[in-house]
Design a protein around this motif. Structure first.
Motif, PDB file in Angstrom:
ATOM      1  N   CYS A 183     -25.219 101.958 -20.455  1.00 30.32           N
ATOM      2  CA  CYS A 183     -25.123 101.994 -21.919  1.00 30.32           C
ATOM      3  C   CYS A 183     -25.797 103.227 -22.509  1.00 30.32           C
ATOM      4  O   CYS A 183     -25.824 103.400 -23.728  1.00 30.32           O
ATOM      5  CB  CYS A 183     -25.745 100.738 -22.518  1.00 30.32           C
ATOM      6  SG  CYS A 183     -24.766  99.255 -22.213  1.00 30.32           S
TER       7      CYS A 183
ATOM      8  N   ASP B 187     -36.714 104.893 -22.115  1.00 31.25           N
ATOM      9  CA  ASP B 187     -36.410 104.108 -23.316  1.00 31.25           C
ATOM     10  C   ASP B 187     -36.742 102.633 -23.092  1.00 31.25           C
ATOM     11  O   ASP B 187     -37.251 101.961 -23.982  1.00 31.25           O
ATOM     12  CB  ASP B 187     -34.918 104.222 -23.674  1.00 31.25           C
ATOM     13  CG  ASP B 187     -34.504 105.638 -24.006  1.00 31.25           C
ATOM     14  OD1 ASP B 187     -35.272 106.338 -24.692  1.00 31.25           O
ATOM     15  OD2 ASP B 187     -33.406 106.042 -23.569  1.00 31.25           O
ATOM     16  N   ILE B 188     -36.381 102.159 -21.911  1.00 30.10           N
ATOM     17  CA  ILE B 188     -36.566 100.742 -21.568  1.00 30.10           C
ATOM     18  C   ILE B 188     -37.047 100.660 -20.129  1.00 30.10           C
ATOM     19  O   ILE B 188     -36.483 101.309 -19.242  1.00 30.10           O
ATOM     20  CB  ILE B 188     -35.246  99.952 -21.700  1.00 30.10           C
ATOM     21  CG1 ILE B 188     -34.747  99.985 -23.145  1.00 30.10           C
ATOM     22  CG2 ILE B 188     -35.424  98.521 -21.216  1.00 30.10           C
ATOM     23  CD1 ILE B 188     -33.398  99.335 -23.347  1.00 30.10           C
TER      24      ILE B 188
ATOM     25  N   LEU C 194     -28.090  98.640 -18.516  1.00 26.07           N
ATOM     26  CA  LEU C 194     -28.732  99.410 -19.581  1.00 26.07           C
ATOM     27  C   LEU C 194     -28.547 100.915 -19.385  1.00 26.07           C
ATOM     28  O   LEU C 194     -28.315 101.651 -20.345  1.00 26.07           O
ATOM     29  CB  LEU C 194     -30.221  99.058 -19.658  1.00 26.07           C
ATOM     30  CG  LEU C 194     -30.516  97.648 -20.169  1.00 26.07           C
ATOM     31  CD1 LEU C 194     -31.969  97.277 -19.920  1.00 26.07           C
ATOM     32  CD2 LEU C 194     -30.160  97.533 -21.640  1.00 26.07           C
ATOM     33  N   ARG C 195     -28.611 101.360 -18.144  1.00 25.03           N
ATOM     34  CA  ARG C 195     -28.396 102.782 -17.850  1.00 25.03           C
ATOM     35  C   ARG C 195     -26.957 103.172 -18.186  1.00 25.03           C
ATOM     36  O   ARG C 195     -26.699 104.236 -18.746  1.00 25.03           O
ATOM     37  CB  ARG C 195     -28.716 103.079 -16.380  1.00 25.03           C
ATOM     38  CG  ARG C 195     -28.714 104.541 -16.036  1.00 25.03           C
ATOM     39  CD  ARG C 195     -29.334 104.852 -14.683  1.00 25.03           C
ATOM     40  NE  ARG C 195     -29.372 103.770 -13.734  1.00 25.03           N
ATOM     41  CZ  ARG C 195     -28.468 103.557 -12.765  1.00 25.03           C
ATOM     42  NH1 ARG C 195     -27.451 104.366 -12.635  1.00 25.03           N
ATOM     43  NH2 ARG C 195     -28.610 102.543 -11.935  1.00 25.03           N
TER      44      ARG C 195
ATOM     45  N   TYR D 262     -29.111 104.276 -21.917  1.00 26.61           N
ATOM     46  CA  TYR D 262     -30.574 104.259 -22.011  1.00 26.61           C
ATOM     47  C   TYR D 262     -31.193 104.970 -20.815  1.00 26.61           C
ATOM     48  O   TYR D 262     -30.665 104.921 -19.710  1.00 26.61           O
ATOM     49  CB  TYR D 262     -31.101 102.819 -22.053  1.00 26.61           C
ATOM     50  CG  TYR D 262     -30.773 102.095 -23.328  1.00 26.61           C
ATOM     51  CD1 TYR D 262     -31.521 102.312 -24.481  1.00 26.61           C
ATOM     52  CD2 TYR D 262     -29.714 101.197 -23.379  1.00 26.61           C
ATOM     53  CE1 TYR D 262     -31.215 101.648 -25.660  1.00 26.61           C
ATOM     54  CE2 TYR D 262     -29.405 100.528 -24.550  1.00 26.61           C
ATOM     55  CZ  TYR D 262     -30.159 100.750 -25.678  1.00 26.61           C
ATOM     56  OH  TYR D 262     -29.855 100.100 -26.843  1.00 26.61           O
ATOM     57  N   ARG D 263     -32.315 105.604 -21.058  1.00 28.21           N
ATOM     58  CA  ARG D 263     -33.123 106.186 -19.975  1.00 28.21           C
ATOM     59  C   ARG D 263     -34.019 105.047 -19.488  1.00 28.21           C
ATOM     60  O   ARG D 263     -34.889 104.591 -20.217  1.00 28.21           O
ATOM     61  CB  ARG D 263     -33.950 107.358 -20.480  1.00 28.21           C
ATOM     62  CG  ARG D 263     -34.778 108.018 -19.387  1.00 28.21           C
ATOM     63  CD  ARG D 263     -35.338 109.343 -19.903  1.00 28.21           C
ATOM     64  NE  ARG D 263     -36.216 109.967 -18.957  1.00 28.21           N
ATOM     65  CZ  ARG D 263     -35.818 110.634 -17.872  1.00 28.21           C
ATOM     66  NH1 ARG D 263     -34.526 110.759 -17.614  1.00 28.21           N
ATOM     67  NH2 ARG D 263     -36.688 111.185 -17.060  1.00 28.21           N
ATOM     68  N   THR D 264     -33.769 104.585 -18.275  1.00 25.47           N
ATOM     69  CA  THR D 264     -34.403 103.373 -17.782  1.00 25.47           C
ATOM     70  C   THR D 264     -35.502 103.640 -16.770  1.00 25.47           C
ATOM     71  O   THR D 264     -35.498 104.637 -16.064  1.00 25.47           O
ATOM     72  CB  THR D 264     -33.369 102.454 -17.117  1.00 25.47           C
ATOM     73  OG1 THR D 264     -32.750 103.170 -16.045  1.00 25.47           O
ATOM     74  CG2 THR D 264     -32.326 101.981 -18.111  1.00 25.47           C
TER      75      THR D 264
END
Length: 102
Positions: free
Chosen positions: A12, A80-81, A9-10, A14-16
């Motif tokens: 991609c 974000d996630i 996810l990072r 996103y701020r994880t």
């Protein structure tokens, strides 16, 4: 599995946030923001959670306290996630307060 998902996810964009257990060397490595242990600000967030616990007059278990610190850290850093590794599971697990997105 949680760390692999966070990494994807990072990558991609996103701020994880990542919450795992147990820690190996430092308690603060359980809470990560964008792949980096949340070292700076951890104490501030922990103090906020402890003050709230005192106002609520409801003692938290060790895992509940760390889970609350993780959730507050993710809110503070506006992730974000958040990927949350659950505890033992079951009815009384502190991570059960989350609802998965639909």
């Amino acid at each position: 599995m949680a760390a692999a998902l966070e990494s994807v996810l990072r990558a991609c964009g996103y701020r994880t946030g990542l919450y795992t257990s147990p820690h190996l060397l430092d308690l603060r490595e359980r809470v990560q923001i964008a792949g980096i242990p949340f070292v700076h600000g951890f104490t501030h967030v922990a103090d906020e959670v402890l003050r709230a616990e005192g106002r609520a007059k409801c003692p938290l278990t060790y895992f509940e306290l760390l889970t609350a610190i993780a959730f507050q850290s993710f809110a503070f850093k506006k992730v974000d996630i958040a990927i949350i590794e659950c505890g033992l599971g079951g009815l009384w697990d502190a991570t059960n307060v989350l609802k998965a997105p639909l």
